[in-house]
Enzyme design. Sequence first.
Site, PDB file in Angstrom:
ATOM      1  CE  LYS A 282      -3.740  -2.073   2.767  1.00 26.77           C
ATOM      2  NZ  LYS A 282      -4.879  -1.824   1.866  1.00 26.77           N
ATOM      3  NE  ARG A 356     -10.953  -9.801  -2.288  1.00 23.78           N
ATOM      4  CZ  ARG A 356     -11.218  -8.826  -3.160  1.00 23.78           C
ATOM      5  NH1 ARG A 356     -11.469  -9.127  -4.428  1.00 23.78           N
ATOM      6  NH2 ARG A 356     -11.211  -7.567  -2.784  1.00 23.78           N
TER       7      ARG A 356
END
Length: 502
Positions: A282, A356
């Site tokens: 990130k 996920r």
Amino acid sequence: MELRFQAGGPESWSADAVIVFLSEDEKLEKAYPELLDAAPWMSIAPGMRDFHGKKGEMGLLYGPPAHPLSRAVVVGLGKLDALTYAETLEEIRKGAGAAAVRCRELGVDTLALPVSGLARFNADVERTIEEIVCAAMLGLWRNKAFKSKEPEDADPRWLALLFCDANVPDFPRLAARRGETHAEAVILARNLANTPANSLTPEDMAEEARKLARRHDMNCEVLEREDIVSLGMGAFAAVAAGSANDPRLIILEHAPAGHADEAPLIVVGKGITFDSGGISIKPAAGMWEMKGDMGGAAAVMGLFEALGQLETPRRVIGLMACAENMPDARATRPGDVVKTLSGKTVEIVNTDAEGRLVLCDALTYAQRRWNPSMIVDVATLTGACVVALGDDVAGLFCQDATLAQRIKDFGDIVGEPYWPLPLWDRYFELLKSETADFANAGARAGGASSAAVFLKQFITFDGSWAHLDIAGPGFVTRKIPNCPAGGTGFAVRTLIELAENK
């Protein structure tokens, strides 16, 4: 802040300040006749001349210092006539939280709330009491665990509910205690999500779960890295591969006597205790917020704290899939293919789409081990959901119209708004892979729905499933009602309502 009760009518009431709610241009003597019996000075208090009950308005009234009720905080609610039940509760919550904070700023030691004036609102009295108590306690919450000094302004010591009855009635008393329990559950979740990642690893989360289980005589089981790998949870293990802190799949079970054999409600929470993005790292700006990427697991922990306190007569199982997503020489690379517990293979095209991956194996495990009546997963899953809905609304993905409406209705009542988003199969087209059965991420467009559809591939049981994407209200710097900057706990109260109302 402690919760107390004062019965016996106006002559028995006392506190440093009383909290009063008035809608626009409403008269004090009509709204609170019993309060004026206790504090007649309020009818001539100069401060009422300038108070009009507008939304967000707050007035301070002062009486004789030696009087048992010598001060009042008057909260404006605006025009309530056109508001729905849920909207009325929201305005009352905002007012209660703001009033509690103002009293702290003033150095008020004890607070009081006259119950007799609450019946006039467009909401039942018990629910109104529950929301006021919960909001006042949440409004006072501060992120202070890692401060070297205590704040100079201390919280009020107690909030007393004032009754005209000779004894405290059962239903309002229980409603107040429910509000207190809900607040404590949310505060637990907020505290966890605000704990720095160096003080809250997956194992630390497991230890917090063990403590909770001991407090409430629940079952707690913790699967470690070796268990996760040996069971075949390749996606879960891949997320944790680059971290020195091993992953944990934490299981809590609330099964009161007589309910141990029933089909459980299962709640699954994403517990990424720090998310660097992995190899798909990130940007540095705001990365510190990712200590809160375990907001889903924090919400599950808060739920179980409430279940234990409320002794909810229902079997509920919580799974918290906890891991750190870090880059090192062992970290999963973009392009790697992993085999999930379900047997399906996933190409990891973006290591920052990690939530996920831990959830899909946890969902498969839950369905294989138990026979659930319902599964709800909750996760700070996608930035795309924040783009779609903003900072204070969560995404709701559910094909069972009845369950979706229940979640939305519960959320509206407790001030946790959800908005339904599509769970159409067409979003699966975004996850096509030439190498594996499908990829873990697609294009940015439609990202919240494609993530939900990814999880949908692992739902095989006959019951109902809902996915709550709380990325907007879940992260630690967001400002939501009664939640100062640095708090989370979103979805905790909705999950409690879902568990309490079969």
